[in-house]
Write an enzyme that holds these catalytic residues in place. Structure first.
Site, short mmCIF file in Angstrom:
data_model
loop_
_atom_site.label_atom_id
_atom_site.label_comp_id
_atom_site.label_asym_id
_atom_site.label_seq_id
_atom_site.Cartn_x
_atom_site.Cartn_y
_atom_site.Cartn_z
N HIS A 166 -12.92 88.88 44.83
CA HIS A 166 -12.99 90.30 45.19
C HIS A 166 -14.45 90.73 45.33
O HIS A 166 -15.36 89.98 44.93
CB HIS A 166 -12.29 91.18 44.14
P1 TYD Z 1 -10.15 91.09 37.57
O1 TYD Z 1 -11.40 91.89 37.66
O2 TYD Z 1 -9.34 90.90 38.81
O3 TYD Z 1 -10.49 89.66 36.96
P2 TYD Z 1 -11.36 88.44 37.50
O4 TYD Z 1 -12.30 88.95 38.53
O5 TYD Z 1 -12.06 87.96 36.29
O6 TYD Z 1 -10.46 87.40 38.03
O7 TYD Z 1 -9.25 91.70 36.42
C1 TYD Z 1 -8.12 91.05 35.92
C2 TYD Z 1 -7.20 92.10 35.33
O8 TYD Z 1 -7.83 92.75 34.22
C3 TYD Z 1 -6.82 93.17 36.32
O9 TYD Z 1 -5.43 93.50 36.11
C4 TYD Z 1 -7.66 94.35 35.94
C5 TYD Z 1 -7.91 94.15 34.45
N1 TYD Z 1 -9.22 94.63 34.01
C6 TYD Z 1 -9.31 95.74 33.20
O10 TYD Z 1 -8.29 96.33 32.79
N2 TYD Z 1 -10.53 96.18 32.81
C7 TYD Z 1 -11.69 95.57 33.20
O11 TYD Z 1 -12.80 96.00 32.83
C8 TYD Z 1 -11.58 94.42 34.07
C9 TYD Z 1 -12.80 93.70 34.54
C10 TYD Z 1 -10.33 94.00 34.46
#
Ligand code: TYD
Length: 144
Positions: free
Chosen positions: A60
């Protein structure tokens, strides 16, 4: 949506930030400070751990959030993409962070066993700040 960061993002700005480290015979201490070592105010800290072998994270970009990624333990790779160019950066030192400005697509992989990925972010969590569809990302960066 503020698309400017996507139009202006450049992987050359994804640079390694060396933290100030205090070394003693009894161990080391590394420091990241708001608007000093970190070029933004840190509003959120989160970390990834218990990562299964072969897993991939990220996938992302952010509209306004800047982040610094640190391999607190072990190692992993971060692939950064500004829509025009990509590069792969290996992180394996707890005293160095990789700056990821807004508008950069990032993918994290190649996690070593037991690795911990610490992330310092400039904004609180807001799902609307994410671009999660690569085709949307390509559209936002198409003018480069
Ligand atoms: P995501 O940012 O997509 O994870 P990565 O980039 O590490 O693969 O986040 C994963 C899940 O966690 C998504 O459902 C959103 C949640 N999340 C939060 O609730 N708070 C946060 O600060 C972050 C970074 C993610």
């Amino acid at each position: 949506m503020n698309c400017n960061n996507h139009r202006l993002s450049n992987i050359d700005e994804c640079r390694i930030i060396e933290m100030r480290t205090v070394s003693h015979a009894n161990g080391k201490l590394s420091v990241m400070e708001n608007l000093a070592t970190a070029p933004f105010s840190i509003r959120r800290v989160y970390y990834l751990y218990d990562l299964p072998a072969g897993t991939e994270r990220g996938g992302h970009s952010h509209v306004v959030t800047h982040e610094i990624v640190i391999a607190l333990n072990g190692s992993f790779d971060v692939v950064v993409d500004d829509g025009k160019r990509t590069k792969r950066v290996t992180l394996n030192r707890p005293d160095c962070g990789l700056l990821l400005p807004a508008g950069i697509w990032r993918t994290l992989d190649n996690f070593s066993s037991g690795s911990i990925c610490l992330v310092l972010a400039s904004e609180k969590y807001e799902e609307s700040d994410y671009v999660r569809d690569y085709e949307d990302f390509k559209r936002l960066t198409a003018d480069k």
